[in-house]
Design an enzyme around this catalytic site. Structure first.
Site, PDB file in Angstrom:
ATOM      1  N   ARG A 183      55.916  33.538  54.291  1.00  0.00           N
ATOM      2  CA  ARG A 183      55.653  32.799  55.527  1.00  0.00           C
ATOM      3  C   ARG A 183      55.778  33.706  56.760  1.00  0.00           C
ATOM      4  O   ARG A 183      55.153  33.455  57.779  1.00  0.00           O
ATOM      5  CB  ARG A 183      56.589  31.576  55.605  1.00  0.00           C
TER       6      ARG A 183
ATOM      7  N   LYS B 238      65.964  39.510  44.462  1.00  0.00           N
ATOM      8  CA  LYS B 238      65.711  38.589  43.357  1.00  0.00           C
ATOM      9  C   LYS B 238      66.485  39.039  42.118  1.00  0.00           C
ATOM     10  O   LYS B 238      66.780  40.229  41.967  1.00  0.00           O
ATOM     11  CB  LYS B 238      64.211  38.606  43.021  1.00  0.00           C
TER      12      LYS B 238
END
Ligand code: BES
Ligand code: MN
Ligand code: ZN
Length: 506
Positions: A363, A289
């Site tokens: 996920r 990120k």
């Protein structure tokens, strides 16, 4: 390692009082003023016992009764009352639940003064659209608790904490039972929210997967009906959780899968399963990120913290339900052994996943947990996760995203969110979106490109939730506040607690 003590998550001392206002021993009494100079019943009573003091202040124009206005009257001659807080409520016939909460926030925020330690709140008497005494009592506790919470665990100077200790909620004899019921719920939910906020606000170097597991074990010790077990990486490997373990492989912190089993219902009744994403720090992995704002990725475990908070609330309320909380917990870090874009992993379900972006890790840990949930033979499964930045684009910081494979479950959750004022908004899970997750090399990819990010993330999860009724809450925009007031919100503990209360009453 600091362990959560009862002290740390303690809420103020709340009680229901029905004695006449003038006889109350407290530092301040809160009363309501409507627009058009109308008084709440308690404002009228105090006006009479103070020789028209409130009337004088209102007619002087110091308060017009607009929602959220406040005036603190500090010296009350010839009275044992120390001070009175006037709070604007807006138009009398139009007092909505939302405006009621706004007025409560304004009231409590103006009372964080050191000299005020005990407060009597008369506002439960105000008519609120679709709000009975139980609801109004509960809201006073939830809103006051929210406003008073401060994270001081890591501050040397704890003097900034509010000195407020004792809140009396005024109710007439006839409403005491209803108000007491609201009090019990409010206290339980407020404590659950405090636990959730505190765990979430703790930094990633303290609140690791191991720490979170430790807190769950502590929680289990407090409630007879709550059993906590922890799966270690070796246990998960034996179960074939290749997707979950691929994420934690890039971190020095061992992953944990926390199970909280609350047996409040009949032995054979199917449990409600709550799954919370417990990513204690999400650096993105090799798909790193950007640096700006990355500290906020300590909040990527807010779903897990909310599962702990909700179970605390449910166990405190002794809800006659069986509830299982599952928290997959890991870090997502860049490392020589971390997932690389293009890697293919095999999930517990047997489905293979091509990891096109290592930052779509939530996920990957949730899918194996969804498969694992089948073993509990669930009535319904609800997962909560700070899953996608796209949810902030779609819904901002107002509503959490809701997606699911069962209309009845989704409408139950929508209704609970409305009652609890913890709003959610449903997005579609149509099969057209599923196309976006196609992979050339595996059964599916872990990302769906730049369109409809919240929906494709939920589509991914739905492939692992085919064998039960399931709903997913994307809390990326609602679990914490950014900027000047950066801090955890405790959402969606109010919503989930309400859902469970409704289930218990059904
Ligand atoms: N934890 C983040 C989601 C997130 C981002 C929540 C910002 C709140 C604020 C999640 O693991 C993530 O990184 N998601 C990616 C998915 C993308 C790579 C498809 C995202 O949203 O950018
Ligand atoms: Mn991520
Ligand atoms: Zn994440």
């Amino acid at each position: 390692m600091i362990l959560l003590s009862k002290q740390a998550i303690k809420i103020m001392d709340y009680s229901i009082e029905s004695a006449p206002l003038e006889t109350l021993q407290c530092d301040c009494i809160i009363v309501g003023i409507y627009e058009d100079h109308q008084f709440s019943p308690s404002a009228t009573a105090l006006d009479n016992s103070t020789h028209g003091m409130i009337s004088k202040i209102v007619s002087r124009g110091d308060i017009s009764g607009k929602n959220g206005e406040t005036v603190l009257i500090n010296v009350i001659p010839d009275s044992r009352i120390e001070s009175i807080l006037l709070v604007g409520l807006g138009k009398k016939d139009l007092l909505s639940g939302k405006n009621y909460r706004k007025a409560l926030f304004a009231a409590i925020n103006s009372l964080k003064k050191p000299q005020i330690k005990s407060v009597a709140c008369s506002l439960a008497e105000c008519e609120v659209i679709a709000g009975d005494w139980q609801w109004k009592t509960r809201q006073i506790i939830e809103v006051f608790n929210d406003a008073i919470y401060q994270f001081t665990a890591q501050k040397s100077d704890k003097d900034t904490e509010s000195k407020l200790q004792k809140i009396s909620i005024i109710a007439p004899e006839s409403e005491i039972a209803s108000s007491q019921a609201g009090l019990a719920q409010g206290q339980a939910i407020a404590e659950g929210i405090n636990l959730t906020k505190l765990l979430a606000d703790l930094p990633g170097n303290i609140c690791t997967p191991t720490y979170l597991a430790g807190q769950a074990i502590e929680l289990g010790k407090k409630y007879e009906k709550l059993t906590v077990t922890i799966l270690e990486e070796a246990d998960m490997a034996a179960l074939g959780m290749g997707s979950f373990l691929s994420v934690s492989r890039g971190s020095r912190q061992p992953a944990k899968l926390i199970t909280l089993d609350y047996q409040g219902g009949e032995k054979n009744s199917k449990p409600i399963v709550l799954i919370g994403k417990g990513l204690t720090f999400d650096a993105g992995g090799i798909s790193l990120k950007p640096g700006l704002g990355m500290d906020e990725m300590k909040y990527d475990m807010c779903g897990g913290a909310a599962v702990l908070g909700t179970l605390l609330a449910a166990a405190t309320m002794q809800l006659p339900l069986n509830i299982v909380g599952l928290i997959p917990s890991s870090e997502n870090m860049p490392d020589g052994d971390a997932n690389k874009p293009g890697d293919i992993v095999t999930s517990m379900s047997g489905k293979t996943i091509e990891i096109l972006n290592t930052d779509a890790e939530g996920r990957l840990i949730l899918c194996d947990t969804l498969t694992y949930a089948e073993k509990f033979n669930p009535e319904v499964v609800i997962d909560l996760a700070t899953l996608t930045g796209a949810c902030l684009v779609a819904l901002g910081r107002v509503a959490s995203g809701l997606l699911g494979n069962d209309d009845a479950l989704c409408s139950d959750l929508l209704a609970a969110g409305e009652t609890a004022h913890d709003s959610i908004w449903r997005l579609p899970l149509w099969e057209e979106y599923q196309e976006l997750l196609k992979s050339n090399f595996a059964d599916m990819a872990n990302i769906g490109g730049k369109d409809a990010g919240t929906i494709t993330a939920a589509c991914f999860l739905s492939s692992f939730a085919e064998n039960y009724r399931w709903a997913h809450l994307d809390i990326a925009g609602t679990a914490w506040r950014t900027g000047q007031t950066k801090g955890a919100t405790g959402r969606p503990v109010p919503l989930l607690s309400q859902y469970l209360i409704n289930r218990a009453n059904a």
